[in-house]
Scaffold this motif. Structure first.
Motif, PDB file in Angstrom:
ATOM      1  N   GLU A 106       9.030   1.184  10.703  1.00  0.00           N
ATOM      2  CA  GLU A 106       8.134   2.089  11.443  1.00  0.00           C
ATOM      3  C   GLU A 106       7.192   1.366  12.397  1.00  0.00           C
ATOM      4  OE1 GLU A 106       5.803   4.089   8.462  1.00  0.00           O
ATOM      5  OE2 GLU A 106       4.646   2.298   7.982  1.00  0.00           O
TER       6      GLU A 106
ATOM      7  N   SER B 135       9.208   4.784   1.803  1.00  0.00           N
ATOM      8  CA  SER B 135       8.173   5.388   2.643  1.00  0.00           C
ATOM      9  C   SER B 135       6.869   4.593   2.643  1.00  0.00           C
ATOM     10  CB  SER B 135       7.914   6.828   2.205  1.00  0.00           C
ATOM     11  OG  SER B 135       7.694   6.862   0.810  1.00  0.00           O
ATOM     12  N   GLY B 136       6.873   3.416   2.050  1.00  0.00           N
ATOM     13  CA  GLY B 136       5.666   2.593   1.992  1.00  0.00           C
ATOM     14  C   GLY B 136       5.268   2.072   3.366  1.00  0.00           C
ATOM     15  N   SER B 137       3.975   1.763   3.487  1.00  0.00           N
ATOM     16  CA  SER B 137       3.475   1.139   4.715  1.00  0.00           C
ATOM     17  C   SER B 137       3.063  -0.289   4.382  1.00  0.00           C
ATOM     18  CB  SER B 137       2.276   1.927   5.246  1.00  0.00           C
ATOM     19  OG  SER B 137       2.652   3.231   5.601  1.00  0.00           O
TER      20      SER B 137
ATOM     21  N   TRP C 144       8.900  -2.176   4.791  1.00  0.00           N
ATOM     22  CA  TRP C 144       9.486  -2.327   6.130  1.00  0.00           C
ATOM     23  C   TRP C 144      10.759  -3.156   6.082  1.00  0.00           C
ATOM     24  CZ3 TRP C 144       4.023  -4.146   7.928  1.00  0.00           C
ATOM     25  CH2 TRP C 144       3.169  -3.035   7.958  1.00  0.00           C
TER      26      TRP C 144
END
Lengths: 449, 148, 144
Positions: free
Chosen positions: B84, B129-131, B136
């Motif tokens: 992302e 869905s981790g940031s 990533w």
């Protein structure tokens, strides 16, 4: 004797230099930068008209509702401070005929908007006046006739006229935003094309969410939209007629096409075509279907955007090793890198005025929305966040709308995507309300005039 | 003294655990990996902004090529993805470039291009869905999916 | 899908009356003799007046900062500082096409004068300042 008189004259001149005295000049170089206080009076209407309009639209006091649209628009522009109606001393109908300027000056209003709403022959007639309270005179008076269901647009058009008269530049209120509506978990987002008025009202969904859709953009007349759809798992650029709902694939490419935008004359679509691991920029003429290859380079060339005169194209490319912004002539010649700051640069979008390029910048783990001149000089970063990108200009080139995604927590929860707007000055950052999560906004041009 | 030693040992172990899942910015763990067949992992991972295949990726793809040779009726789609931390449109191109890097490698091991199609999802379909860097790294991938 | 009727056609600008701006005869600006500059306001007199007008002037926020937008207003004052007459020195520019920003700035300057009066003028020397020129220049503010 003669000499004596002359001498006396000189003496008098030195002592009392009346007419020849230099006019005293005082330079006023500072002032008040707070938003201009103004009063938006409710638009008046007769009891009969009120009754008829209530029947027609199910709105109790249409004049009041229209005045609220105007207030809301002007307030959100950050340039005006609409005063609380509770403080108004004069009734709307009388104020519209002949404002008692002292009363409005007393509550510190510098401008006043009054108006009147009629309903006759099934048509809504709205007139309004803009008054300079301190000069005690009318600045503008206009009337509109339309079908009643367009009443919100009347509010937006009044806002545009007032904005233009008081700032000297065109407004941006009678406009729409097309965007991607989002729902569901981050790993399985459901995305639909959606369109709404600039102030978040009248949302309509243009696709059902069965396939992934991305990056919708208006054509110059706002009737067509080009976007990316994963229909049948084939990511291709599509063209959608908003009025008829008809849609078609743009061109016959043997691979993914993406990042579409219209040319300023609306006759071409410019986009990227990816093949064998390489993305280049192409155009397709919508009349004769002729496809032209604009870039031919083994790097990723994407996010193309025309200058308003159609003579140049800005795009991003990683031909230098990293994603940077380039400008070339519209035939693909004279490619020139313009971004040289630290970090990665993408999504260049030429301003409607032609003097600036808005962009997304990624530097040290932060995303910025910024602007630079078309030669790459004068970079200004307007806002910084965890993730934000894809600026789109208001038609007057004063405001940018973009989307921002939040960082999730350690469990991967808390994701959201929202639309935001910010002034070219870097002030007045605002959340743009949408019914659902939202991304990829594109601002229409002015719908009227 | 003893206590503090224990604590620091603990700390290094946790960071080691993450380190052992990322090498040179490329995910090396197995959390998200599925299998096309016994011993044939379905995906390869990439470094940030890169589409270069690592030694481990090449090994995975050789296994996939061998499996495809044994199952000549199978066709596959290579799904290319990005994390992302990039702009949407650039990430679409990057995903396409990654999937094609995998496709090219399969082709050099004798798999006909007619059996392999490619699609990019850019940053649209993360698995994690981790940031954070670990999430990533899992999302920068090319996944081989049976198409028939 | 939204309304297919072209709304632009429905909206009938039946009445478009632009406000009449009061027409004044442009006077030729007095030429100035640089040797006479001794007769200005004292620094503290000037500061008091400036400070007052700074507070009254709402600078139009939408103005471009990179254009030459200087508005010069000539005032005729009463001894108590109230304004008898205002005159914009480049008045002709007000209603010229393409000068919308100038007009907006000029109007804001006039509002500032109105809002501020009576002006904070010196208690003595009326003859000296009964005619006064204010030069409104927003560039410094809009740049910052």
């Amino acid at each position: 004797m003669k000499n004596k008189i002359r001498l006396l004259f000189y003496i008098l001149l030195i002592l009392f230099p009346f007419k020849s005295l230099a006019l005293i000049e005082v330079d006023i170089t500072r002032g008040n930068l707070s938003p201009l206080p103004l009063a938006v009076s409710s638009l008046s209407s007769s009891e009969n008209d009120k009754e008829a309009l209530k029947k027609e639209l199910d709105i109790k006091d249409l004049g009041l509702e229209i005045s609220k649209i105007v207030e809301n628009n002007l307030k959100k522009s950050g340039l005006f401070n609409p005063l609380n109606k509770d403080a108004f001393l004069q009734k709307p109908d009388i104020a519209h005929l002949k404002p008692r300027f002292e009363d409005w000056a007393l509550i510190k209003a510098q401008a006043l908007i009054t108006g009147k709403v009629n309903f006759q022959d099934e048509k809504l007639r709205v007139e309004f006046r803009l008054w300079d309270v301190l000069a005690g005179k009318e600045m503008l008076a206009l009337a509109f006739t339309t079908v009643p269901k367009n009443w919100r647009r009347v509010g937006h058009i009044i806002s545009d006229k007032v904005y233009e008269r008081l700032t000297g530049e065109k407004g941006y209120f009678d406009t729409r935003i097309i965007y991607v509506s989002e729902k569901g978990p981050k790993t399985q987002r459901i995305k639909k094309l959606a369109i709404m008025d600039q102030d978040g009202f009248n949302t309509k969904y243009l696709t059902l969410g069965n396939e992934l859709v991305l990056t919708p953009r208006f054509n110059p007349t706002n009737q067509m939209v080009t976007y990316l759809s994963y229909f049948k798992n084939l990511p291709r650029v599509y063209l959608l007629d908003i009025e008829t709902g008809m849609q078609e694939v743009v061109g016959d490419f043997p691979g993914m096409t993406f990042a579409p935008r219209f040319s300023p004359d609306g006759k071409k679509i410019i986009m990227s075509f990816a093949m064998d691991g390489n993305s280049d920029i192409y155009t397709m003429d919508l009349e004769n279907r002729i496809v032209e290859r604009i870039t031919n380079h083994p790097s990723i060339d994407t996010s193309p955007s025309y200058s308003p005169d159609g003579k140049y194209i800005a795009f991003n490319s990683d031909r230098s090793g990293y994603q940077q912004i380039y400008v070339m002539k519209s035939d693909g010649t004279k490619v020139k890198r313009i971004s040289f700051g630290n970090g990665l640069y993408g999504t260049p979008v030429w301003s409607p005025r032609g003097d600036l390029i808005a962009f997304t910048k990624l530097h040290k783990g932060k995303f910025y929305i910024g602007v630079m001149r078309t030669n790459g000089k004068g970079e200004r970063l307007l806002t910084e966040n965890y993730y934000q990108e894809a600026p789109s200009w208001s038609p007057n080139g004063r405001v940018l709308i973009f989307y921002r995604e939040t960082k999730t927590n350690s469990k991967g929860e808390g994701f959201s995507a929202k639309l935001w707007s910010i002034d070219l000055t870097g002030y007045n950052e605002r959340l743009v309300e949408t019914e659902t999560d939202a991304s990829d906004p594109s601002w229409s041009s002015l719908l009227s005039n | 003294m003893f206590l503090s030693f224990l604590l620091s040992a603990c700390a290094t172990q946790t960071s080691k655990k993450i380190d052992s899942q990322i090498q040179g910015d490329v995910y090396t763990g197995t959390d998200t990996v599925e299998y096309l067949a016994d011993g044939v992992p379905d995906r390869v991972f990439f470094a940030t902004n890169e589409s270069v295949l690592t030694t481990a990726s090449r090994e995975t793809l050789r296994k996939q090529a061998a499996w495809l040779r044994k199952n000549p009726e199978v066709t596959v789609v290579l799904e290319g993805h990005a994390d992302e931390r990039g702009t949407r449109e650039y990430n679409l191109a990057l995903g396409e470039r990654r999937a094609n890097a995998a496709k090219d490698y399969l082709m050099t091991y004798g798999i006909s291009s007619s059996r392999v199609s490619v699609i990019s999802y850019g940053k649209e379909r993360p698995v994690d869905s981790g940031s954070n860097p670990l999430a990533w790294s899992k999302n920068r991938r090319s996944v081989t999916v049976k198409a028939n | 899908m939204f309304d297919p009727n072209s709304i632009a056609a429905l909206i009938d600008k039946s009445k478009e009356e632009q406000a009449e701006t009061t027409k004044k005869i442009d006077k030729v600006t007095q030429s100035q003799d640089p040797s006479m500059n001794l007769s200005g306001l004292t620094l503290s007199e000037e500061d008091a007046l400036k400070a007052q007008i700074f507070g009254c002037w709402s600078i139009p926020l939408g103005l471009p900062y990179n254009e030459n937008l200087l508005v010069r207003i000539k005032l005729k004052l009463k001894p108590d500082g109230s304004v008898i007459k205002t005159e914009i020195l480049d008045h002709a520019r007000m209603n010229q096409p393409g000068q919308a920003f100038y007009k907006v700035l000029a109007e804001s300057a006039l509002r500032a004068v109105k809002l501020c009066q009576p002006l904070r003028v010196p208690t003595t020397g009326y003859e000296r300042w009964k005619d006064l020129q204010l030069n409104f220049d927003a560039r410094e503010m809009l740049e910052g």
